[in-house]
Design a protein around this motif. Structure first.
Motif, short mmCIF file in Angstrom:
data_model
loop_
_atom_site.label_atom_id
_atom_site.label_comp_id
_atom_site.label_asym_id
_atom_site.label_seq_id
_atom_site.Cartn_x
_atom_site.Cartn_y
_atom_site.Cartn_z
N GLY A 98 0.81 -1.21 0.00
CA GLY A 98 0.00 0.00 0.00
C GLY A 98 0.84 1.26 0.00
O GLY A 98 0.30 2.37 0.05
N GLN A 99 2.15 1.09 -0.07
CA GLN A 99 3.07 2.23 0.00
C GLN A 99 3.84 2.43 -1.30
O GLN A 99 4.68 3.33 -1.37
N THR A 100 3.61 1.60 -2.30
CA THR A 100 4.33 1.73 -3.57
C THR A 100 4.14 3.13 -4.12
O THR A 100 3.01 3.55 -4.39
N ARG A 101 5.24 3.86 -4.27
CA ARG A 101 5.14 5.29 -4.59
C ARG A 101 4.40 5.55 -5.90
O ARG A 101 3.53 6.42 -5.95
N SER A 102 4.75 4.80 -6.95
CA SER A 102 4.11 5.06 -8.24
C SER A 102 2.61 4.83 -8.16
O SER A 102 1.82 5.59 -8.74
N SER A 104 0.63 4.89 -5.32
CA SER A 104 -0.03 5.87 -4.45
C SER A 104 -0.08 7.26 -5.10
O SER A 104 -1.06 7.98 -4.95
N ASP A 105 0.96 7.61 -5.84
CA ASP A 105 0.96 8.91 -6.54
C ASP A 105 -0.16 8.96 -7.59
O ASP A 105 -0.88 9.97 -7.70
N LEU A 106 -0.30 7.88 -8.34
CA LEU A 106 -1.36 7.82 -9.36
C LEU A 106 -2.73 7.76 -8.71
O LEU A 106 -3.70 8.32 -9.23
N GLY A 107 -2.82 7.09 -7.56
CA GLY A 107 -4.08 7.04 -6.83
C GLY A 107 -4.51 8.43 -6.39
O GLY A 107 -5.70 8.78 -6.47
N LYS A 108 -3.55 9.23 -5.93
CA LYS A 108 -3.87 10.60 -5.51
C LYS A 108 -4.35 11.44 -6.68
O LYS A 108 -5.29 12.23 -6.55
#
Length: 202
Positions: A98-102, A104-108
């Motif tokens: 749940g912390q994968t940057r790519s 989470s960034d796309l989720g935001k």
């Protein structure tokens, strides 16, 4: 490698049985309300976008393909033909930690646009989990749990274990295939319907 080791395949069979037991626990622990929310979002979505990195991305691509076979408009984020996300769309993010940057960034970005975000993760209190409209939590050892994995091996508690994030990815693959099965039942789709949308240019 001895001939005995090659023929018995003890670790191979034990790993399969380990995953079977893990999947049984995953099924028992699933939250029905969260699943119902996910199904409702998927059926009401104008389009469905799937996000995942690495092996989770491969799981996501298989899910997107099955959604297409069902007649739903689905896309894999990052493909050259993927259109822009809108507020009427649903984004499914797959990340064990749940912390994968790519991811989470796309989720935001999806949330900022106004799209509905569904996360498939083993950590509902993670970055992607906390921003999601619906979280499907699949218990499993993520890639960040390396310490526990090594410690168990050093103690000799297990001579076999699925490596890195495999437990989550296998669970996610089986879960999403089950989601497709449930959608087939809900929509009344037939085997012929699915086959009619299967690729015929290979």
């Amino acid at each position: 490698m001895t001939e005995e080791n090659m023929t018995e395949c003890k670790h191979l069979k034990s790993s399969i049985l380990l995953m079977v037991g893990h999947l049984e626990k995953v099924a028992q622990d699933l939250d029905n309300e969260s699943i119902k929310e996910m199904l409702d979002h998927l059926l009401k979505a104008r389009r469905i976008f799937v996000i995942g990195a690495g092996r989770s991305g491969l799981v996501g691509r298989a899910f997107a393909m099955r959604l297409m076979h069902l007649g739903l408009s689905s896309h894999v984020v990052g493909e050259t033909t993927t259109p822009a996300v809108s507020a009427n769309d649903v984004v499914v993010a797959i990340s064990g930690s749940g912390q994968t940057r790519s991811v989470s960034d796309l989720g935001k970005i999806a949330k900022d646009i106004g799209a509905t975000l569904i996360s498939i993760t083993s950590n509902k209190d993670s970055k992607i989990g906390n921003m999601s409209d619906t979280v499907i939590e699949l218990q499993g050892r993520s890639k960040d749990d390396v310490g526990g994995y090594v410690e168990r091996h050093m103690r000799g508690e297990y001579t076999y274990l699925t490596p890195l994030g495999t437990s989550f990815e296998t669970s996610a693959s089986v879960f999403l295939d089950a989601v497709i099965a449930e959608l087939i039942f809900i929509t009344g789709a037939s085997e012929a319907d699915l086959k009619s949308r299967h690729t015929n240019i290979e």
